[in-house]
Design an enzyme around this catalytic site. Sequence first.
Site, mmCIF file in Angstrom:
data_model
loop_
_atom_site.group_PDB
_atom_site.id
_atom_site.type_symbol
_atom_site.label_atom_id
_atom_site.label_comp_id
_atom_site.label_asym_id
_atom_site.label_seq_id
_atom_site.Cartn_x
_atom_site.Cartn_y
_atom_site.Cartn_z
ATOM 1 N N TYR A 22 15.207 -15.630 9.158
ATOM 2 C CA TYR A 22 14.625 -15.418 10.494
ATOM 3 C C TYR A 22 15.333 -16.180 11.624
ATOM 4 C CZ TYR A 22 10.905 -13.465 7.614
ATOM 5 O OH TYR A 22 10.204 -12.715 6.705
ATOM 6 N N ASN A 75 5.175 -7.127 16.124
ATOM 7 C CA ASN A 75 5.732 -7.611 14.867
ATOM 8 C C ASN A 75 4.539 -8.112 14.075
ATOM 9 O OD1 ASN A 75 6.915 -8.795 12.686
ATOM 10 N ND2 ASN A 75 8.466 -9.922 13.849
ATOM 11 N N HIS A 81 2.969 -4.329 5.925
ATOM 12 C CA HIS A 81 3.137 -3.669 4.637
ATOM 13 C C HIS A 81 1.836 -3.208 3.988
ATOM 14 C CE1 HIS A 81 7.098 -5.177 5.377
ATOM 15 N NE2 HIS A 81 6.711 -6.434 5.278
ATOM 16 N N ASP A 88 -4.939 1.757 11.885
ATOM 17 C CA ASP A 88 -6.005 2.497 12.566
ATOM 18 C C ASP A 88 -6.161 2.049 14.021
ATOM 19 O OD1 ASP A 88 -6.481 3.991 10.321
ATOM 20 O OD2 ASP A 88 -8.348 2.982 9.760
ATOM 21 N N HIS A 101 10.792 -5.955 13.828
ATOM 22 C CA HIS A 101 10.990 -6.999 12.824
ATOM 23 C C HIS A 101 12.267 -7.762 13.139
ATOM 24 C CE1 HIS A 101 7.788 -5.354 10.428
ATOM 25 N NE2 HIS A 101 8.309 -4.155 10.624
ATOM 26 N N SER A 103 13.992 -9.533 10.855
ATOM 27 C CA SER A 103 14.916 -9.318 9.733
ATOM 28 C C SER A 103 15.052 -7.824 9.437
ATOM 29 C CB SER A 103 14.395 -10.041 8.485
ATOM 30 O OG SER A 103 13.193 -9.439 8.032
ATOM 31 N N ARG A 112 8.829 -4.728 1.180
ATOM 32 C CA ARG A 112 9.059 -4.720 2.639
ATOM 33 C C ARG A 112 9.585 -3.368 3.136
ATOM 34 N NH1 ARG A 112 8.422 -10.265 3.834
ATOM 35 N NH2 ARG A 112 9.158 -11.536 2.114
HETATM 36 C C1 DQA Z 1 8.960 -9.714 9.463
HETATM 37 C C2 DQA Z 1 9.254 -9.041 8.122
HETATM 38 C C3 DQA Z 1 8.048 -9.061 7.222
HETATM 39 O O1 DQA Z 1 8.329 -8.450 5.979
HETATM 40 C C4 DQA Z 1 7.615 -10.491 6.948
HETATM 41 O O2 DQA Z 1 6.443 -10.520 6.179
HETATM 42 C C5 DQA Z 1 7.469 -11.307 8.190
HETATM 43 C C6 DQA Z 1 8.419 -11.108 9.293
HETATM 44 C C7 DQA Z 1 10.224 -9.811 10.352
HETATM 45 O O3 DQA Z 1 10.062 -10.045 11.543
HETATM 46 O O4 DQA Z 1 11.336 -9.689 9.855
HETATM 47 O O5 DQA Z 1 6.635 -12.202 8.262
HETATM 48 O O6 DQA Z 1 8.005 -8.919 10.169
#
Ligand code: DQA
Length: 145
Positions: A22, A75, A81, A88, A101, A103, A112
């Site tokens: 991150y 985000n 997931h 909803d 996201h 990542s 993911r």
């Molecule tokens: C995330 C990706 C998600 O899978 C993870 O649980 C996160 C951060 C991202 O910003 O890359 O907490 O949303």
Amino acid sequence: MKFLIINGVNLNLTGKREKGVYGTATLEELNARIAAYCEENGDEAEFYQSNIEGELVNKLHEANEGKKFDGILLNAGAFTHYSYALRDAIAAIDVPVAEVHISNVHAREDFRNVSVISEVCKGTVCGFGAGSYLAAIVGLKTQLN
Ligand code: DQA
């Protein structure tokens, strides 16, 4: 235009956790960068973070009242997931939501690869760090104009 940037569960630890995934910029630094980008382009940004699913749902409902925002960047962290409640909530509101996201979720663990919110979002940007948020703003603005 005015955007609400919502960060969900564990995103408050950005810059402090899993730095290889991150990055080292904190959420505050990330938000400052988004705010500066919006200002440069004549837009406004408001920020919200919570680790609590219901609070994120409430924020989405609240953002829909009075048409205060033109778009929302979400985000949702790991809620992405599996949270049908967030899905909803997004489907229930009129304000367009972009999934973001930091990542590249598709280059990581299999779980993911699944997003239960993608289908009700306008689009998804992932893998570009702070750039994911900036690209999502460009995407929403392009659709809104
Ligand atoms: C995330 C990706 C998600 O899978 C993870 O649980 C996160 C951060 C991202 O910003 O890359 O907490 O949303």
